[in-house]
Design a protein around this motif. Structure first.
Motif, PDB file in Angstrom:
ATOM      1  N   LEU A  50       0.837  -1.195   0.000  1.00 17.94           N
ATOM      2  CA  LEU A  50       0.000   0.000   0.000  1.00 17.94           C
ATOM      3  C   LEU A  50       0.875   1.250   0.000  1.00 17.94           C
ATOM      4  O   LEU A  50       1.841   1.337   0.769  1.00 17.94           O
ATOM      5  N   GLY A  51       0.545   2.231  -0.830  1.00 15.59           N
ATOM      6  CA  GLY A  51       1.277   3.486  -0.838  1.00 15.59           C
ATOM      7  C   GLY A  51       0.938   4.301  -2.081  1.00 15.59           C
ATOM      8  O   GLY A  51       0.075   3.922  -2.868  1.00 15.59           O
ATOM      9  N   PHE A  52       1.634   5.424  -2.241  1.00 20.82           N
ATOM     10  CA  PHE A  52       1.422   6.243  -3.439  1.00 20.82           C
ATOM     11  C   PHE A  52       2.697   7.010  -3.767  1.00 20.82           C
ATOM     12  O   PHE A  52       3.759   6.726  -3.227  1.00 20.82           O
ATOM     13  N   SER A  53       2.596   7.969  -4.677  1.00 18.43           N
ATOM     14  CA  SER A  53       3.734   8.766  -5.138  1.00 18.43           C
ATOM     15  C   SER A  53       4.739   7.854  -5.849  1.00 18.43           C
ATOM     16  O   SER A  53       4.367   7.062  -6.706  1.00 18.43           O
ATOM     17  N   ASP A  54       6.024   7.926  -5.508  1.00 22.62           N
ATOM     18  CA  ASP A  54       7.039   7.110  -6.184  1.00 22.62           C
ATOM     19  C   ASP A  54       6.764   5.623  -6.021  1.00 22.62           C
ATOM     20  O   ASP A  54       7.185   4.810  -6.841  1.00 22.62           O
ATOM     21  N   THR A  99      -2.439  -4.639  -6.349  1.00 26.11           N
ATOM     22  CA  THR A  99      -1.695  -3.771  -5.436  1.00 26.11           C
ATOM     23  C   THR A  99      -2.566  -2.564  -5.105  1.00 26.11           C
ATOM     24  O   THR A  99      -3.509  -2.234  -5.835  1.00 26.11           O
ATOM     25  N   ALA A 100      -2.230  -1.867  -4.011  1.00 25.55           N
ATOM     26  CA  ALA A 100      -3.133  -0.840  -3.478  1.00 25.55           C
ATOM     27  C   ALA A 100      -2.505   0.547  -3.494  1.00 25.55           C
ATOM     28  O   ALA A 100      -1.499   0.787  -2.823  1.00 25.55           O
ATOM     29  N   HIS A 101      -3.117   1.456  -4.223  1.00 24.28           N
ATOM     30  CA  HIS A 101      -2.682   2.852  -4.273  1.00 24.28           C
ATOM     31  C   HIS A 101      -3.491   3.624  -3.241  1.00 24.28           C
ATOM     32  O   HIS A 101      -4.709   3.766  -3.355  1.00 24.28           O
ATOM     33  N   GLY A 102      -2.802   4.108  -2.191  1.00 17.76           N
ATOM     34  CA  GLY A 102      -3.510   4.816  -1.128  1.00 17.76           C
ATOM     35  C   GLY A 102      -2.532   5.416  -0.140  1.00 17.76           C
ATOM     36  O   GLY A 102      -1.400   5.747  -0.492  1.00 17.76           O
ATOM     37  N   THR A 103      -2.938   5.516   1.105  1.00 16.01           N
ATOM     38  CA  THR A 103      -2.164   6.217   2.120  1.00 16.01           C
ATOM     39  C   THR A 103      -0.800   5.580   2.379  1.00 16.01           C
ATOM     40  O   THR A 103      -0.621   4.371   2.212  1.00 16.01           O
ATOM     41  N   ASN A 104       0.154   6.408   2.792  1.00 16.02           N
ATOM     42  CA  ASN A 104       1.446   5.926   3.261  1.00 16.02           C
ATOM     43  C   ASN A 104       1.411   5.767   4.776  1.00 16.02           C
ATOM     44  O   ASN A 104       0.518   6.289   5.452  1.00 16.02           O
ATOM     45  N   MET A 116      -2.748  15.702  -2.879  1.00 14.16           N
ATOM     46  CA  MET A 116      -3.634  16.622  -2.175  1.00 14.16           C
ATOM     47  C   MET A 116      -4.715  15.781  -1.503  1.00 14.16           C
ATOM     48  O   MET A 116      -5.787  15.577  -2.039  1.00 14.16           O
ATOM     49  N   PRO A 117      -4.406  15.258  -0.311  1.00 12.42           N
ATOM     50  CA  PRO A 117      -5.284  14.289   0.340  1.00 12.42           C
ATOM     51  C   PRO A 117      -6.611  14.909   0.789  1.00 12.42           C
ATOM     52  O   PRO A 117      -6.740  16.130   0.785  1.00 12.42           O
ATOM     53  N   PRO A 118      -7.570  14.014   1.167  1.00 12.93           N
ATOM     54  CA  PRO A 118      -7.419  12.564   1.314  1.00 12.93           C
ATOM     55  C   PRO A 118      -7.564  11.871  -0.026  1.00 12.93           C
ATOM     56  O   PRO A 118      -7.922  12.498  -1.023  1.00 12.93           O
ATOM     57  N   GLN A 119      -7.302  10.571  -0.017  1.00 13.56           N
ATOM     58  CA  GLN A 119      -7.409   9.847  -1.260  1.00 13.56           C
ATOM     59  C   GLN A 119      -8.075   8.488  -1.080  1.00 13.56           C
ATOM     60  O   GLN A 119      -8.000   7.869  -0.016  1.00 13.56           O
ATOM     61  N   LEU A 120      -8.723   8.082  -2.150  1.00 13.33           N
ATOM     62  CA  LEU A 120      -9.327   6.765  -2.201  1.00 13.33           C
ATOM     63  C   LEU A 120      -8.251   5.693  -2.164  1.00 13.33           C
ATOM     64  O   LEU A 120      -7.099   5.946  -2.510  1.00 13.33           O
ATOM     65  N   THR A 121      -8.627   4.498  -1.775  1.00 11.52           N
ATOM     66  CA  THR A 121      -7.751   3.339  -1.908  1.00 11.52           C
ATOM     67  C   THR A 121      -8.152   2.629  -3.192  1.00 11.52           C
ATOM     68  O   THR A 121      -9.227   2.025  -3.279  1.00 11.52           O
ATOM     69  N   LEU A 122      -7.318   2.755  -4.207  1.00 10.14           N
ATOM     70  CA  LEU A 122      -7.611   2.224  -5.539  1.00 10.14           C
ATOM     71  C   LEU A 122      -6.747   0.998  -5.799  1.00 10.14           C
ATOM     72  O   LEU A 122      -5.538   1.038  -5.594  1.00 10.14           O
ATOM     73  N   ILE A 123      -7.385  -0.059  -6.268  1.00 16.33           N
ATOM     74  CA  ILE A 123      -6.710  -1.352  -6.415  1.00 16.33           C
ATOM     75  C   ILE A 123      -6.356  -1.621  -7.866  1.00 16.33           C
ATOM     76  O   ILE A 123      -7.250  -1.787  -8.717  1.00 16.33           O
TER      77      ILE A 123
END
Length: 338
Positions: A107-111, A127-132, A309-316
């Motif tokens: 789980l994470g985002f950005s790089d 895999t999960a695009h979302g919070t760090n 620019m949070p918050p963000q969805l958890t996108l799979i």
């Protein structure tokens, strides 16, 4: 076929830094995140790379890859959540043990989206695009961020719906966090090209344009092979966000993605909010979106809850999704369809 990892609350969270580690002045944030997660029933295991940072990365590429390989193989680790993103994750891809990557949530985002997208494209593992991890240090979580666990706990064959946030954060104020870390001061409004209601269906793929564009032409960015091997005959919804690219650089990147075939069989595109949309000679981010939508003949929504620019969805990555956007509001229903 897509394989979805399974996680249960109380699992051990493995925290490694495949991109950037944390400077000593910010160690307190990691300890705060660990304490909050312990309160919520989780254990956290930190790798050595998390506590170091030099020359734009936590450690040499081989060391970062080895540490990630160890956590992936460790059956005690239920999921992997790095502290945050960075700049040079792409360096580790050639050193990962691709034949042994298990179905385990990352789980994470950005790089980190370089790693997430590469794993899904190469292996068919979601895999999960979302919070760090750093952003889980608050006393509470806003409703959008808090969905990370229900989404990751969704079982194969089930579905879960997320809706657009009520407010978002315009500026980072890390030294004076709110009880849920973010300062959600601005009204959320999802927009569409042409202002029309938008509906799209397909498999989700995406990440930060700044970094995932560099997968094009490598063994880790073969979208056509992924389509043929894992989702034959299905369409794709791309979710994308822009961290630092100027308007014309964003346009160049999207044209490159189109010419590389990444947008073939695409049913729609979602763009996250961006703080860098400054016009170049009168050429705006909205112009970029309108041109891309017209070229592909598909709906495009932007200013969605995704990215820096949070918050963000958890996108799979790999999940089948139904997206609806109308009158500034939106929803994403994800089906964990094999």
């Amino acid at each position: 076929m897509i394989r979805y990892p399974v996680v249960t609350k109380g699992s051990v969270i493995g925290c490694t830094a495949p991109s950037s580690g944390v400077e000593p002045s910010m160690y307190k944030w990691l300890r705060e995140a660990e304490a909050r997660l312990l309160e919520r029933g989780w254990q956290v295991q930190f790798g050595p790379t998390v506590w170091q940072q030099e020359k734009a990365k936590s450690a040499p590429a081989r060391l970062r890859a080895d540490e990630l390989n160890v956590l992936l193989r460790d059956d005690r680790i239920g999921l992997i959540v790095p502290p945050w993103g960075g700049e040079l994750l792409i360096e580790i891809l050639e050193y990962l043990d691709w034949e042994a990557i298990p179905a385990k949530w990352i789980l994470g985002f950005s790089d980190l989206s370089v790693l997430l997208l590469a794993i899904t494209l190469r292996t068919g593992i979601a895999t999960a695009h979302g919070t760090n991890l750093i952003d889980l240090r608050g006393e509470s979580m806003d409703e959008t961020t808090a969905m990370w666990l229900p989404v990751l706990a969704t079982e194969t064959g089930q579905s879960i719906k997320q809706s657009s946030s009520e407010r978002y954060q315009r500026d980072w104020e890390n030294e004076s966090p709110s009880p849920h870390v973010y300062h959600l001061t601005e009204e959320t409004y999802w927009r569409t090209v042409g202002g029309r209601e938008a509906r799209m269906q397909g498999r989700l793929l995406g990440g930060c344009v700044d970094v995932i564009r560099h997968l094009i032409g490598t063994p880790y960015g073969d979208v056509a092979r992924f389509r043929d091997s894992h989702i034959p005959g299905e369409r794709i919804i791309w979710y994308l966000e822009n961290c630092e690219l100027g308007t014309t650089d964003l346009r160049r990147s999207l044209v490159q993605m189109r010419l590389a075939g990444w947008f073939d069989h695409c049913s729609g595109i979602l763009f996250g909010r961006s703080a860098v949309h400054k016009p170049v000679g009168g050429y705006t981010e909205e112009d970029v979106f309108q041109e891309l939508s017209a070229e592909l003949g598909i709906p495009l929504a932007y200013d969605i809850d995704c990215g820096h620019m949070p918050p963000q969805l958890t996108l799979i990555n790999g999940a089948y999704a139904e997206v609806e956007v109308a009158d500034g509001r939106g929803s994403v229903t994800q089906y964990f369809k094999a």
